[in-house]
Scaffold this motif. Structure first.
Motif, mmCIF file in Angstrom:
data_model
loop_
_atom_site.group_PDB
_atom_site.id
_atom_site.type_symbol
_atom_site.label_atom_id
_atom_site.label_comp_id
_atom_site.label_asym_id
_atom_site.label_seq_id
_atom_site.Cartn_x
_atom_site.Cartn_y
_atom_site.Cartn_z
ATOM 1 N N ILE A 8 1.054 10.950 22.448
ATOM 2 C CA ILE A 8 -0.098 10.615 23.277
ATOM 3 C C ILE A 8 -1.335 11.343 22.763
ATOM 4 O O ILE A 8 -1.300 12.560 22.540
ATOM 5 C CB ILE A 8 0.131 11.000 24.759
ATOM 6 C CG1 ILE A 8 1.438 10.396 25.276
ATOM 7 C CG2 ILE A 8 -1.035 10.556 25.620
ATOM 8 C CD1 ILE A 8 1.734 10.742 26.721
ATOM 9 N N ARG A 9 -2.421 10.626 22.605
ATOM 10 C CA ARG A 9 -3.677 11.257 22.260
ATOM 11 C C ARG A 9 -4.255 11.924 23.511
ATOM 12 O O ARG A 9 -4.205 11.354 24.610
ATOM 13 C CB ARG A 9 -4.666 10.237 21.710
ATOM 14 C CG ARG A 9 -5.982 10.872 21.261
ATOM 15 C CD ARG A 9 -6.923 9.854 20.662
ATOM 16 N NE ARG A 9 -8.208 10.459 20.332
ATOM 17 C CZ ARG A 9 -9.249 9.782 19.833
ATOM 18 N NH1 ARG A 9 -9.130 8.493 19.600
ATOM 19 N NH2 ARG A 9 -10.374 10.401 19.581
ATOM 20 N N SER A 10 -4.789 13.117 23.340
ATOM 21 C CA SER A 10 -5.288 13.878 24.480
ATOM 22 C C SER A 10 -6.803 13.995 24.449
ATOM 23 O O SER A 10 -7.416 14.064 23.376
ATOM 24 C CB SER A 10 -4.668 15.278 24.484
ATOM 25 O OG SER A 10 -5.119 16.023 25.596
ATOM 26 N N ARG A 11 -7.408 14.041 25.635
ATOM 27 C CA ARG A 11 -8.843 14.291 25.767
ATOM 28 C C ARG A 11 -9.097 15.782 25.961
ATOM 29 O O ARG A 11 -8.211 16.525 26.371
ATOM 30 C CB ARG A 11 -9.402 13.511 26.952
ATOM 31 C CG ARG A 11 -9.249 12.009 26.832
ATOM 32 C CD ARG A 11 -9.838 11.304 28.017
ATOM 33 N NE ARG A 11 -9.220 11.725 29.276
ATOM 34 C CZ ARG A 11 -9.357 11.073 30.421
ATOM 35 N NH1 ARG A 11 -10.082 9.994 30.466
ATOM 36 N NH2 ARG A 11 -8.775 11.515 31.518
ATOM 37 N N ARG A 12 -10.312 16.177 25.703
ATOM 38 C CA ARG A 12 -10.673 17.585 25.859
ATOM 39 C C ARG A 12 -10.484 18.054 27.308
ATOM 40 O O ARG A 12 -10.019 19.160 27.565
ATOM 41 C CB ARG A 12 -12.128 17.801 25.428
ATOM 42 C CG ARG A 12 -12.638 19.226 25.672
ATOM 43 C CD ARG A 12 -14.079 19.371 25.245
ATOM 44 N NE ARG A 12 -14.200 19.390 23.800
ATOM 45 C CZ ARG A 12 -14.069 20.479 23.045
ATOM 46 N NH1 ARG A 12 -13.774 21.651 23.606
ATOM 47 N NH2 ARG A 12 -14.221 20.418 21.744
ATOM 48 N N ASP A 13 -10.848 17.191 28.272
ATOM 49 C CA ASP A 13 -10.800 17.610 29.667
ATOM 50 C C ASP A 13 -9.433 17.428 30.316
ATOM 51 O O ASP A 13 -9.283 17.616 31.521
ATOM 52 C CB ASP A 13 -11.854 16.855 30.482
ATOM 53 C CG ASP A 13 -11.627 15.345 30.455
ATOM 54 O OD1 ASP A 13 -10.731 14.892 29.702
ATOM 55 O OD2 ASP A 13 -12.330 14.621 31.169
ATOM 56 N N SER A 14 -8.419 17.038 29.536
ATOM 57 C CA SER A 14 -7.102 16.823 30.130
ATOM 58 C C SER A 14 -6.403 18.129 30.471
ATOM 59 O O SER A 14 -5.589 18.174 31.392
ATOM 60 C CB SER A 14 -6.220 15.997 29.190
ATOM 61 O OG SER A 14 -6.015 16.698 27.972
ATOM 62 N N ASN A 15 -6.732 19.227 29.736
ATOM 63 C CA ASN A 15 -6.091 20.500 29.985
ATOM 64 C C ASN A 15 -6.894 21.607 29.295
ATOM 65 O O ASN A 15 -7.376 21.408 28.182
ATOM 66 C CB ASN A 15 -4.649 20.466 29.452
ATOM 67 C CG ASN A 15 -3.832 21.662 29.886
ATOM 68 O OD1 ASN A 15 -3.933 22.731 29.299
ATOM 69 N ND2 ASN A 15 -3.024 21.479 30.923
ATOM 70 N N PRO A 16 -7.055 22.787 29.940
ATOM 71 C CA PRO A 16 -7.806 23.877 29.304
ATOM 72 C C PRO A 16 -7.229 24.290 27.948
ATOM 73 O O PRO A 16 -7.967 24.658 27.028
ATOM 74 C CB PRO A 16 -7.721 25.011 30.316
ATOM 75 C CG PRO A 16 -7.469 24.349 31.626
ATOM 76 C CD PRO A 16 -6.640 23.149 31.308
#
Length: 440
Positions: free
Chosen positions: A226-234
């Motif tokens: 899964i590609r992740s976004r910056r705001d998905s997790n600190p």
């Protein structure tokens, strides 16, 4: 390969006939509350028996109902009936029959030697979604309502495709206000899935990161990418800003976030890899996966698997623009769902035939010095696939002969493969109820 394809389509027709002739099996797909009414629904010798009705629905999925029925009557040499008689009879058949028929086709293809697999003999699947315009009726508005000033209803279509073989494994349609991760999880957990989950790796884009969802994939499937976004997790944000290219982290649910309204998920250890920014972007691409073995799944393979996810976008485009999945032959929900699943069956029949034709094209061109590669022209193939539905009830030799005709035609009529080529999207005219205007 043509013999394998012939076996697949022959088994597909046998499945339809088995449901049509086996009363107990057929009754599971009859929309009647009373068991006695179910038994009587197709017991009499009528023109529209269950098998003919099923093939007619699939045959009419690409054209308007009037044009489809006229052509079906002519080609099958059956006595013509009124459109109203067809509509009345099709209302007795549950859309789940066409869903299960499509699943049977995919399962049969999976069991053959026709489909390719990824690393470790695993299947590589993609998950994505889109919106579908529905007719504006009171019945549909109660379930699929959008804003009143839109003039049409919207549904969310969730699609799971095979990255390597370009077929649709499973698809579902839910109200547009359904959260996309819920729709994807429901399609995998609450409905039959034609591929073995423990041998399937799923790839998803930035809209799907969810700790609960990742835990479910980790426990029930062969893995996820899964590609992740910056705001998905600190931790993801910190990893993006660091100089590290790969790391093992433990994802925990933030105290301020609800995770798609399910029970609180457990922390999950994942592997994150960083890739250079894509053209026109500033931030690097960060991908999360539970495939921890860097020896078996190096960073290049993870990146390659994620890049193959784009095939689901092109498949959705073909379904909406070429097969015109939003052109329905009725306004009731049962008719819409029948057409929805029937279009997917037709699409997969075309793509399975394309696998055989593309292999023959590649073998034919292997000894030639060509500037570009060539592949099957799908626009020409869709017409022949519709005709194939008409000969499924004929002897095996006739089906094999017609498949040879399709493959040979596709070899002669090819399209050029130009990697990286981009053309502006031509938007078709849309009616006020949201359906495409098709040329007959």
């Amino acid at each position: 390969m043509k013999q394998i394809l012939c076996d697949i389509f022959n088994k597909l027709y046998k499945f339809i006939v088995e449901v049509s002739t086996n009363e107990n099996l057929r009754n599971t797909y009859i929309v009647k509350a009373n068991p006695l009414d179910k038994s009587r629904a197709f017991s009499r010798n009528r023109i529209w028996n269950f098998e003919l009705l099923a093939r007619a629905v699939m045959f009419s999925s690409k054209v308007t109902l009037d044009a489809g029925l006229v052509e079906f009557f002519t080609s099958t040499r059956m006595p013509p009936t009124s459109k109203e008689a067809f509509i009345k009879r099709r209302a007795l058949v549950s859309p789940k029959f066409f869903r299960d028929t499509g699943h049977y086709l995919v399962s049969t293809a999976r069991g053959s030697r026709l489909l390719k697999t990824w690393i470790g003999d695993k299947f590589l699947a993609n998950i994505d979604g889109t919106r579908i315009s529905l007719p504006y009726t009171k019945e549909l508005y109660s379930k699929y309502r959008q804003r009143d000033d839109k003039g049409h209803n919207l549904a969310r279509m969730t699609v799971i495709t095979d990255s390597l073989n370009k077929i649709i494994i499973s698809a579902g349609m839910v109200p547009n206000n359904t959260e996309e991760r819920k729709a994807a999880l429901s399609l995998l957990r609450d409905e039959p899935f034609p591929y073995p989950l423990d041998k399937t790796i799923f790839t998803m884009d930035r809209g799907y990161p969810s700790l609960y969802l990742m835990n479910w994939f980790h426990e029930n499937t062969a893995g996820f990418i899964i590609r992740s976004r910056r705001d998905s997790n600190p931790q993801i944000s910190q990893f993006m800003d660091s100089d590290e290219m790969e790391k093992i982290i433990t994802i925990e649910l933030s105290k301020n976030r609800r995770d798609i309204e399910y029970e609180r998920p457990e922390p999950l250890k994942v592997r994150v890899v960083k890739l250079p920014p894509r053209p026109g972007q500033i931030e690097p691409v960060v991908i999360m996966t539970d495939l921890m073995d860097a020896g078996a799944y190096p960073t290049e393979c993870i990146y390659d698997a994620y890049n193959k996810r784009w095939s689901v976008e092109t498949i959705i485009g073909m379904e909406k623009n070429e097969l015109q999945i939003e052109l329905f032959s009725g306004n009731r929900e049962c008719c819409i769902l029948q057409d929805f699943y029937a279009a997917i069956i037709m699409f997969n029949m075309g793509m399975l035939t394309k696998i055989v034709a593309d292999q023959k094209i590649a073998d034919s061109n292997s000894r030639k010095k060509l500037k570009h590669g060539y592949q099957t022209d799908l626009n020409a193939e869709w017409v022949l696939i519709r005709e194939l539905l008409l000969v499924l009830n004929r002897p095996r030799s006739k089906i094999a002969g017609f498949l040879t005709l399709i493959v040979n035609y596709c070899v002669r009529h090819t399209s050029v493969i130009r990697p990286g080529r981009h053309q502006p999207h031509i938007k078709r005219c849309i009616k006020t109820d949201g359906k495409y205007i098709t040329i007959q």
